[in-house]
Scaffold this active site. Sequence first.
Site, short mmCIF file in Angstrom:
data_model
loop_
_atom_site.label_atom_id
_atom_site.label_comp_id
_atom_site.label_asym_id
_atom_site.label_seq_id
_atom_site.Cartn_x
_atom_site.Cartn_y
_atom_site.Cartn_z
N CYS A 97 -5.79 2.59 1.55
CA CYS A 97 -6.31 4.95 0.31
C CYS A 97 -7.29 5.11 0.73
O CYS A 97 -7.78 6.03 1.61
CB CYS A 97 -6.52 4.25 -1.24
SG CYS A 97 -5.73 5.54 -2.70
N HIS A 100 -0.69 1.03 -1.99
CA HIS A 100 -1.25 0.16 -2.18
C HIS A 100 -0.51 -0.58 -2.35
O HIS A 100 0.79 -1.30 -2.96
CB HIS A 100 -1.82 0.28 -3.79
CG HIS A 100 -3.30 1.42 -3.80
ND1 HIS A 100 -4.47 1.11 -4.16
CD2 HIS A 100 -3.54 2.17 -3.83
CE1 HIS A 100 -5.33 1.11 -4.35
NE2 HIS A 100 -4.34 2.96 -3.73
N GLU A 108 -1.23 -3.67 -2.19
CA GLU A 108 -1.25 -4.75 -3.13
C GLU A 108 -0.68 -4.65 -4.99
O GLU A 108 -0.12 -5.64 -5.52
CB GLU A 108 -2.72 -4.55 -3.52
CG GLU A 108 -3.40 -3.82 -4.20
CD GLU A 108 -3.36 -2.85 -4.37
OE1 GLU A 108 -3.45 -2.16 -5.24
OE2 GLU A 108 -3.26 -2.25 -3.03
#
Length: 383
Positions: free
Chosen positions: A274, A358, A360
Amino acid sequence: MKNKAILVLADGRHFEGESFGADISSDNPIVGEVVFNTSMFGYQEIITDPSYAGQIMCFTTAQIGNVGCNEEDVESKKVHAMGVIVKNYSDFYSNFRAKESLSSYLKKNNIPGIAKIDTRALVQHLRDNGSQMGAIACGENIDLEKLLAKAKLAGSMEGKNYVRAVSCTEPYTWSQLPWDSTSNAYPELLKTELLKRPHLVALDFGIKFNILRLLTQIGFRVTVLPAYSSAKEIRDHNPDAVFLSNGPGDPATLLEIVAVTKELISELPIFGICLGHQILCQALGGKTYKLKFGHRGGNHPVLDCITKKVEITSQNHGFAVKQDSLGKNVLISHVNLNDNTVEGLADANLKVFSVQYHPEASPGPHDSNYLFQNFYNLVVENA
């Protein structure tokens, strides 16, 4: 009876609703960039993500609050979103892990919420006119003109640096693994176990806890350093690699961090997510720009240009990489299938890569987990 609440946008459009969470008077309103998120779940993770510092979050899903809040589903130590906007707020919650209502949770963090808003109309307005600053106040006799003046005075997210405000101030070691449903807890690794692992320095621009958990799970010993650590301070920790985290604000304001990254890219493997992706882009000679209304949600399709596979990704960013600013040695590894923006890059001659989304956050739910494994393999191969 719930208090009246009003949201006023910088272009003069306003929306009336009911307040929940903290009561914020019109004498001292909350001001931030009004943005929207299309995720249908995970509101507590979203509002505690430091990347939302300086922003007021509008959720597009029809009801928020029905699963309550707990002590585990957080991405940082506090709420970073400046305000919450919903269509229907549920003060009644039902979840085996819930400890309190969303309203109670926001009140403890001094964050206002506004419900009974026509969120469809608000999102369409932001889509057509772009994300912009807004002001929220609660109570009777709210002065719309004063709120409008506050929203206008706030300017734009362009040129704003929130990284200093959200970064840690001292280095620390991370030892926590992802949630284990059997023990109903986050397992912790012992120091003796961590010392056997490749050492990763993670620069904290507003890092999410779950990123740290997955980096630890994949096999790293992780030391987190403040965002403005110098190249020497990073080298003094003798890392095998560097991670550039997510974070808030305009990436073009982070020239000191970009310079440090540029100094390290020929020395160590680097992975960015990001804001870290946008910093790496600049270190490789590229530039960034502000998107009209950004990408925020858990349903964004991204093409892996190498494997030709499509990943369903979670995204949270208002700035993007300028494709035509990248040099010939920079490979575009991932592309957003909604608007063709750059979602990933790698340098052809250096051991560095990054993604805008993202991995995760686990939409898909595991479409992007390979990125952590790829990074670990890269570090081990170059140890």
